[in-house]
Design an enzyme around this catalytic site. Sequence first.
Site, PDB file in Angstrom:
ATOM      1  N   ASP A  83       0.834  -1.196   0.000  1.00  0.00           N
ATOM      2  CA  ASP A  83       0.000   0.000   0.000  1.00  0.00           C
ATOM      3  C   ASP A  83       0.868   1.245   0.000  1.00  0.00           C
ATOM      4  OD1 ASP A  83      -2.374   1.788   0.753  1.00  0.00           O
ATOM      5  OD2 ASP A  83      -3.294  -0.200   0.876  1.00  0.00           O
ATOM      6  N   HIS A 301      -4.057   5.947   3.652  1.00  0.00           N
ATOM      7  CA  HIS A 301      -4.749   4.810   3.037  1.00  0.00           C
ATOM      8  C   HIS A 301      -4.261   3.487   3.611  1.00  0.00           C
ATOM      9  CE1 HIS A 301      -5.922   1.949  -0.174  1.00  0.00           C
ATOM     10  NE2 HIS A 301      -6.912   2.789  -0.396  1.00  0.00           N
ATOM     11  N   SER A 470     -11.174  -0.641  -1.415  1.00  0.00           N
ATOM     12  CA  SER A 470      -9.935  -0.679  -0.627  1.00  0.00           C
ATOM     13  C   SER A 470     -10.195  -1.080   0.813  1.00  0.00           C
ATOM     14  CB  SER A 470      -9.261   0.700  -0.639  1.00  0.00           C
ATOM     15  OG  SER A 470      -8.649   0.950  -1.866  1.00  0.00           O
TER      16      SER A 470
END
Length: 551
Positions: A83, A301, A470
Amino acid sequence: MIKSTYILAFGLLFNPFIKPEAALARTTFTGGKTTPADTLAKAPANWFNLDPQENQVMGVSTEKAYEYLKNRPSKTVVVAVIDSGIDIAHEDLKDKIWRNEKEIPGNGQDDDKNGYVDDIHGWNFIGGKDGRNVEHDTQELTRLYVQLRDKFEGPGGAKLQKKRKEKENFALYQKIKADYEKELKETQDQYSQFQQLQGAYENATAILKNQLNKEDFTLEDLQQLKSTNQQVNQAKAIMLFMAENNFTKETFTEGEDYFMNKLKYNLNLNYNPRDIVGDDYSNVKEKHYGNNDVTGAFAEHGTHVAGIIGANRTNNLGIKGIADNVRIMVVRAVPNGDERDKDVANAIYYAVDNGAQVINMSFGKEYSPQKEAVDAAVKYAADKGVVLVHAAGNDGKNIDQEKNYPSKVLANGKAVNNWIEVGASSFSGSGKLVGNFSNYGKKSVDVFAPGVDINSTIPKQGYKENSGTSMAAPVTSGVSALLLSYFPNLKAEQVHDIILQSAYKVQDLKVNKPGAEGGKAEQVTLGELSVTGGVVNAYEAVKLAESLSNK
């Protein structure tokens, strides 16, 4: 590319043919724990861990699974998160981060001889030896356009265009050029409309502050406001629309960042940050580059994804992740822009070689020029018995028909059996069960998992609700880790099969087909949108795993 759902919402909102109320799926008032899911407009806290029957929300029954497993032994499972980076000091994650016990911290040596110096918690494939890190990058579309433009419009390009053996490449260039120019224009137009909307918001705010004689006003203040002044009523209508669609001052700040990043970096033909990394980019077999900074400059994220998988379930802080006995290996390979195939391939190799049993991949893109390199890494993971979990994407499109990379289908047309492709579902048991942004595909998307309004960890001890496939992928990675923890003899393909076979089926329910651009969405069954027609369920998966283990 990491694509947030508010990006899709902006695209829908600014389409002049779309009704504003269709722009965003969620609203903001709170429903209670036992309220039927089809009447909820706001997700209950911790909803993704709750049970469809006992709690009346479409969670994955995590708590029910642990009650069933009570007092049973478990084994620590390593989950690699490829990621943007992870805040490894977060209060809810710091005790769950993988540690390379064979490496001595800070001595500047490769103690375990794996080719990576001081890789204590993982590795960063988008950083340089000098400590610098890539934060932004271009889209793959932009990179391909530059590469092919230089080839076919540079010196000697006119001759190449006419060569028979270059016919296919020239046709690709023409398509890439058209796609790039279309996306650039759409982005510029949307940014212009965004600025108009932002101006309307700021103007309406000023008018209402003056009318109400308040610096800060509430939705209730707006609803109670009565006026004969047309300007005030127009400002009220604008602000009610903004509130209905969750547009706040923070939303506009995020929107400004998004459009500026896309125009300044993602679609900028002259931007190339690869000199930061300092590798031989043309050599896809090169593995040993990067640095050990696993947080980087863009970690929200990845931190959010990690929390969903394994946030501490026993510390009475923040949230509870899915997997209780897990260690998160951090592999940084995804910038604010499109990830590069070389980095994705190397991230998979690194995770497999350093003991990951599950790899979460919450990213994707439309082009994959070095697909063979990624395919080789995917096949390597399959041969080593590692579960790969991938987010289906947030474009509201059918990926049976439109390309989305990386993919479980290799260049030879065969699909690996250790890969789970995940779409995003919501807490609702109604027609809104599937996130309007989620990609889908009867052949390509294996299963859905919670991905709407998921509260999880973000950097600097924060927590935030995010939506997207996600978020759905790490829910599934967490369930995969849970299975391997309590049933350690399971093979990767068995985990794949168990999760698909145990998915919670919603019989005869018609759901809104994702990606509807205004008007009434087409009604379809979940079976028309995925292989299983179901939502991941930890409790059912545990029971099925137990039955297989007893045979």
